[in-house]
Design an enzyme around this catalytic site. Structure first.
Site, mmCIF file in Angstrom:
data_model
loop_
_atom_site.group_PDB
_atom_site.id
_atom_site.type_symbol
_atom_site.label_atom_id
_atom_site.label_comp_id
_atom_site.label_asym_id
_atom_site.label_seq_id
_atom_site.Cartn_x
_atom_site.Cartn_y
_atom_site.Cartn_z
ATOM 1 N N ASN A 32 -22.873 -11.253 -3.977
ATOM 2 C CA ASN A 32 -21.725 -10.382 -3.725
ATOM 3 C C ASN A 32 -21.874 -9.029 -4.409
ATOM 4 O O ASN A 32 -22.007 -8.018 -3.749
ATOM 5 C CB ASN A 32 -20.432 -11.022 -4.247
ATOM 6 N N ASP B 252 -16.208 -19.944 -0.576
ATOM 7 C CA ASP B 252 -17.212 -18.897 -0.808
ATOM 8 C C ASP B 252 -17.866 -19.058 -2.181
ATOM 9 O O ASP B 252 -19.035 -18.748 -2.360
ATOM 10 C CB ASP B 252 -16.560 -17.513 -0.715
ATOM 11 N N GLY B 253 -17.079 -19.537 -3.162
ATOM 12 C CA GLY B 253 -17.603 -19.723 -4.509
ATOM 13 C C GLY B 253 -18.778 -20.699 -4.505
ATOM 14 O O GLY B 253 -19.716 -20.549 -5.290
ATOM 15 N N ASP C 126 -11.411 2.136 -14.473
ATOM 16 C CA ASP C 126 -11.494 0.743 -14.914
ATOM 17 C C ASP C 126 -12.899 0.176 -14.766
ATOM 18 O O ASP C 126 -13.215 -0.849 -15.360
ATOM 19 C CB ASP C 126 -10.510 -0.122 -14.120
HETATM 20 N N1 LIG Z 1 -9.598 -8.269 -7.098
HETATM 21 C C1 LIG Z 1 -10.420 -9.047 -6.422
HETATM 22 O O1 LIG Z 1 -10.413 -9.123 -5.205
HETATM 23 C C2 LIG Z 1 -11.445 -9.838 -7.161
HETATM 24 C C3 LIG Z 1 -11.427 -9.917 -8.545
HETATM 25 C C4 LIG Z 1 -12.420 -10.652 -9.171
HETATM 26 C C5 LIG Z 1 -13.402 -11.306 -8.422
HETATM 27 N N2 LIG Z 1 -13.383 -11.211 -7.076
HETATM 28 C C6 LIG Z 1 -14.412 -11.819 -6.249
HETATM 29 O O2 LIG Z 1 -14.576 -13.177 -6.493
HETATM 30 C C7 LIG Z 1 -15.949 -13.453 -6.335
HETATM 31 C C8 LIG Z 1 -16.270 -14.764 -6.972
HETATM 32 O O3 LIG Z 1 -15.769 -15.743 -6.111
HETATM 33 P P1 LIG Z 1 -15.408 -17.212 -6.611
HETATM 34 O O4 LIG Z 1 -15.026 -18.024 -5.423
HETATM 35 O O5 LIG Z 1 -16.487 -17.673 -7.515
HETATM 36 O O6 LIG Z 1 -14.157 -16.896 -7.510
HETATM 37 P P2 LIG Z 1 -12.613 -17.208 -7.219
HETATM 38 O O7 LIG Z 1 -12.437 -18.687 -7.128
HETATM 39 O O8 LIG Z 1 -11.829 -16.419 -8.197
HETATM 40 O O9 LIG Z 1 -12.360 -16.638 -5.740
HETATM 41 C C9 LIG Z 1 -12.333 -15.276 -5.396
HETATM 42 C C10 LIG Z 1 -11.897 -15.092 -3.952
HETATM 43 O O10 LIG Z 1 -12.799 -14.187 -3.342
HETATM 44 C C11 LIG Z 1 -13.229 -14.738 -2.092
HETATM 45 N N3 LIG Z 1 -14.589 -14.291 -1.814
HETATM 46 C C12 LIG Z 1 -15.712 -14.547 -2.519
HETATM 47 N N4 LIG Z 1 -16.761 -13.973 -1.918
HETATM 48 C C13 LIG Z 1 -16.285 -13.349 -0.803
HETATM 49 C C14 LIG Z 1 -16.888 -12.565 0.217
HETATM 50 N N5 LIG Z 1 -18.176 -12.287 0.207
HETATM 51 N N6 LIG Z 1 -16.095 -12.083 1.200
HETATM 52 C C15 LIG Z 1 -14.772 -12.327 1.207
HETATM 53 N N7 LIG Z 1 -14.144 -13.044 0.272
HETATM 54 C C16 LIG Z 1 -14.897 -13.545 -0.732
HETATM 55 C C17 LIG Z 1 -13.163 -16.228 -2.274
HETATM 56 O O11 LIG Z 1 -13.037 -16.882 -1.015
HETATM 57 C C18 LIG Z 1 -11.909 -16.370 -3.109
HETATM 58 O O12 LIG Z 1 -10.770 -16.425 -2.302
HETATM 59 C C19 LIG Z 1 -16.637 -12.280 -6.973
HETATM 60 O O13 LIG Z 1 -17.957 -12.130 -6.522
HETATM 61 C C20 LIG Z 1 -15.736 -11.159 -6.553
HETATM 62 O O14 LIG Z 1 -16.176 -10.539 -5.372
HETATM 63 C C21 LIG Z 1 -12.424 -10.500 -6.444
HETATM 64 N N1 LIG Z 2 -21.700 -27.059 -7.320
HETATM 65 C C1 LIG Z 2 -20.933 -26.377 -8.171
HETATM 66 N N2 LIG Z 2 -21.042 -26.557 -9.506
HETATM 67 C C2 LIG Z 2 -20.260 -25.874 -10.381
HETATM 68 N N3 LIG Z 2 -19.331 -24.997 -10.009
HETATM 69 C C3 LIG Z 2 -19.163 -24.771 -8.705
HETATM 70 C C4 LIG Z 2 -19.956 -25.452 -7.712
HETATM 71 N N4 LIG Z 2 -19.563 -25.043 -6.488
HETATM 72 C C5 LIG Z 2 -18.585 -24.156 -6.698
HETATM 73 N N5 LIG Z 2 -18.350 -23.984 -8.013
HETATM 74 C C6 LIG Z 2 -17.333 -23.107 -8.619
HETATM 75 O O1 LIG Z 2 -16.070 -23.666 -8.302
HETATM 76 C C7 LIG Z 2 -15.126 -22.625 -8.043
HETATM 77 C C8 LIG Z 2 -14.382 -22.904 -6.761
HETATM 78 O O2 LIG Z 2 -15.287 -22.980 -5.698
HETATM 79 P P1 LIG Z 2 -14.939 -22.422 -4.260
HETATM 80 O O3 LIG Z 2 -14.639 -20.966 -4.314
HETATM 81 O O4 LIG Z 2 -16.043 -22.838 -3.355
HETATM 82 O O5 LIG Z 2 -13.665 -23.245 -3.866
HETATM 83 P P2 LIG Z 2 -12.223 -22.744 -3.543
HETATM 84 O O6 LIG Z 2 -11.723 -21.935 -4.690
HETATM 85 O O7 LIG Z 2 -11.432 -23.949 -3.131
HETATM 86 O O8 LIG Z 2 -12.474 -21.889 -2.256
HETATM 87 P P3 LIG Z 2 -11.681 -20.567 -1.878
HETATM 88 O O9 LIG Z 2 -12.196 -19.568 -2.883
HETATM 89 O O10 LIG Z 2 -12.101 -20.292 -0.481
HETATM 90 O O11 LIG Z 2 -10.240 -20.916 -2.028
HETATM 91 C C9 LIG Z 2 -15.942 -21.313 -8.028
HETATM 92 O O12 LIG Z 2 -15.690 -20.624 -9.230
HETATM 93 C C10 LIG Z 2 -17.369 -21.746 -7.971
HETATM 94 O O13 LIG Z 2 -18.240 -20.889 -8.698
#
Ligand SMILES: NC(=O)c1ccc[n+]([C@@H]2O[C@H](COP(=O)([O-])OP(=O)(O)OC[C@H]3O[C@@H](n4cnc5c(N)ncnc54)[C@H](O)[C@@H]3O)[C@@H](O)[C@H]2O)c1
Ligand SMILES: Nc1ncnc2c1ncn2[C@@H]1O[C@H](COP(=O)(O)OP(=O)(O)OP(=O)(O)O)[C@@H](O)[C@H]1O
Length: 495
Positions: free
Chosen positions: A337, A258-259, A367
């Site tokens: 998001n 999703d990131g 918070d």
């Molecule tokens: N307590 C929490 O649940 C918490 C805390 C901080 C951030 N987040 C979420 O993490 C997002 C950033 O994601 P990232 O991947 O860059 O960071 P990250 O790598 O910390 O991952 C956060 C998790 O949230 C999940 N996620 C992200 N968008 C989602 C969506 N629309 N629906 C369901 N799950 C989703 C990702 O798959 C991942 O498992 C923020 O937008 C925020 O929503 C969640």
């Molecule tokens: N092309 C990109 N360049 C720089 N950063 C990126 C890029 N794609 C993803 N990222 C960053 O890398 C991190 C991990 O990406 P992503 O959430 O897609 O992978 P993941 O953590 O393996 O997936 P999941 O969250 O489902 O476990 C995120 O913080 C995202 O913002």
């Protein structure tokens, strides 16, 4: 006598205290009124700015259509205007362009040029214009139970009765009107499996599909280290070129979780080309496509039609008190998001005053606060107790984080409102805003965030359709409502 002397002044002090506290209450009321007035004025200003930008974009788009329309061809479809460059008498053409937009876009769906043109930041640019010519055009249609009708009105009036039988947010389908030619591949960094898959996909797209491929500069370097045969792969050098990407790219493929989808969305500050998210992460809520089957998936997507989820984004403006209520940046920060306002490293309660259009909503003491899209409803907002909402529902979730109150339930507000979250002057600490979990910005007393729905959604391709994909995600990703079924081995109840 001494008792009397002691009592008299204390009575006087009490009265003074009462008078003083009443005066304070009056001042507080006046301050609240001033803050409400200010909130309303700023929300109105932000709304006017948004309307102005939309109007400006529409005018630019109209000007482009006018500039491109040839004379004497009344039957021309507005998608064909893309390819024509003659300049004609403005008044005549203006009327005709309106008629045309009724013929094509107004009645049967949204044409890609309508979506893509709106983001034109440099309409006079010949280079940009040329790039439009290379874009594949497509049409978005609202399907109505397969009947082929395409009504846009949410509320219609039939024989004096109000009906909402036709909804605008039905499943949307994208049909290519000319074949897509350019694909941008965005990948999660630091993953060997993603790197291998990317190299394989680039080769397949070039050799089997004759598609031009764009990747990030980091990925281009990685590919070239593997083999110099990858020098056909294109990239960009600076931020300016990223702003023009949407004019060159027909489709964006993401390889990650999703990131990576959030990352892809954040690269497009205006219109976003359709996104095809392949799952190479652990949760993958917004990534319905399996990478093992990428040939079949991309084959069918390049052929079309594709079911699309139009994921709404929020646009946020920071307003600094010190800058006399000026917007910090002209360009809004777009989130797919959510925007979160929290206490950051401060150990004090966050104190935030929230306004919706010109009405006071509430003060948040806790918070923090999450303002989320419906796509983000399954992310941080869910963890903070917000509802899960189908991504196609246009709304803004208002979800407190650990509120120090027994009665603070999350809200869902309609998509057309403008929200304003302000750090009041009597807040003990500062607050911090983060955008899709990134780019933290400190908010001091008097600073505010103004948030409204952005005009640029993120169109993501569906595996099946919007609803099926959403339900599958909450079942498989979150194990929603998973419970063992009650066993039954007793005698049947007789009536
Ligand atoms: N307590 C929490 O649940 C918490 C805390 C901080 C951030 N987040 C979420 O993490 C997002 C950033 O994601 P990232 O991947 O860059 O960071 P990250 O790598 O910390 O991952 C956060 C998790 O949230 C999940 N996620 C992200 N968008 C989602 C969506 N629309 N629906 C369901 N799950 C989703 C990702 O798959 C991942 O498992 C923020 O937008 C925020 O929503 C969640
Ligand atoms: N092309 C990109 N360049 C720089 N950063 C990126 C890029 N794609 C993803 N990222 C960053 O890398 C991190 C991990 O990406 P992503 O959430 O897609 O992978 P993941 O953590 O393996 O997936 P999941 O969250 O489902 O476990 C995120 O913080 C995202 O913002």
């Amino acid at each position: 006598m001494s008792e009397f002397l002691l009592q008299q002044p204390s009575k006087g002090v009490d009265e003074h205290l009462i008078e003083f506290s009443e005066a304070l209450r009056t001042v507080a009321k006046a301050l609240r009124r001033v803050a409400e007035g200010k909130a309303s004025a700023q929300a109105e200003a932000a709304e006017w700015k948004r309307k102005y930008e939309l109007e400006r974009a529409r005018n630019l788009q109209r000007e482009n259509i006018v500039a491109e329309l040839p004379s004497g061809d009344d039957n021309i479809n507005c998608c064909e205007h893309e390819r024509i460059g003659n300049v004609h008498n403005e008044s005549v053409l203006q009327t005709r362009s309106n008629e045309q937009s009724e013929k094509c876009c107004g009645k049967h769906g949204i044409c890609s040029h309508e979506v893509l043109r709106d983001g034109d930041r440099d309409p006079g640019s010949k280079i940009l214009h040329d790039k439009y010519m290379r874009k594949a055009s497509f049409r978005l249609c609202w399907g109505c139970n397969g009947s082929g009708q395409h009504k846009h009105d949410i509320v219609s009036f039939e024989r004096g009765n109000i009906t909402t039988a036709e909804r605008s947010s039905k499943q949307i389908s994208l049909k290519w009107e000319s074949p897509p030619q350019t694909v941008l591949i965005l990948t999660k960094p630091n993953s060997i499996s993603v790197r291998h898959l990317c190299a394989e996909m680039v080769r397949w797209l070039k050799d089997q599909k004759k598609i031009n491929v764009f990747v990030e500069p980091r990925v281009r370097t990685e590919l070239l280290t593997e083999s110099s045969n990858f020098n056909f792969v294109q990239s960009w050098e600076d931020e300016k070129e990223i702003l023009l990407l949407h004019t060159k790219v027909d489709l964006v493929v993401t390889l990650g979780g999703d990131g990576t989808v959030l990352w892809a969305a954040s690269m497009f500050k205006g219109p976003v080309p359709p996104l095809v998210p392949f799952s190479l992460g652990s949760l993958g809520f917004m990534t319905p496509f399996q990478s093992e089957h990428y040939h079949e998936c991309l084959d069918s997507i390049l052929r079309g039609p594709i079911s699309i989820t139009l994921r709404h984004r929020l646009q946020c403006h920071v307003i600094r008190d010190a800058a006399k209520d000026e917007l910090e940046t002209d360009e809004p920060i777009l989130v797919l998001n959510e925007v979160t306002i929290d206490r950051g490293i401060s150990s004090y309660l966050t104190f935030l005053e929230c306004y919706c259009d010109s009405s006071f909503v509430t003060s948040v003491q806790g918070d923090g606060l999450i303002l989320s899209t419906t796509s983000g409803s399954t992310a941080y907002s869910l963890a903070a107790g917000g509802s899960m909402v189908h991504p196609q529902v246009p709304g803004i979730l208002f979800t407190p984080i650990c509120p120090h109150s027994l009665s603070f339930r999350p809200l869902i507000l309609p998509e057309y409102v403008t929200l304003r979250v302000q750090v009041p002057f009597n807040s003990r600490g500062h607050a911090w805003a983060s955008f899709d979990g990134k780019d933290r910005k400190e908010l001091s007393a008097g600073d505010a965030l103004v948030i409204s729905m952005a005009p640029w959604p993120v169109p993501t391709a569906c595996q099946v359709d919007s609803t099926n994909d959403f339900l599958r995600s909450i079942h498989e990703g979150l194990h929603w409502n998973l419970r063992k079924t009650q066993s039954f081995d007793g005698p049947r109840e007789t009536l």
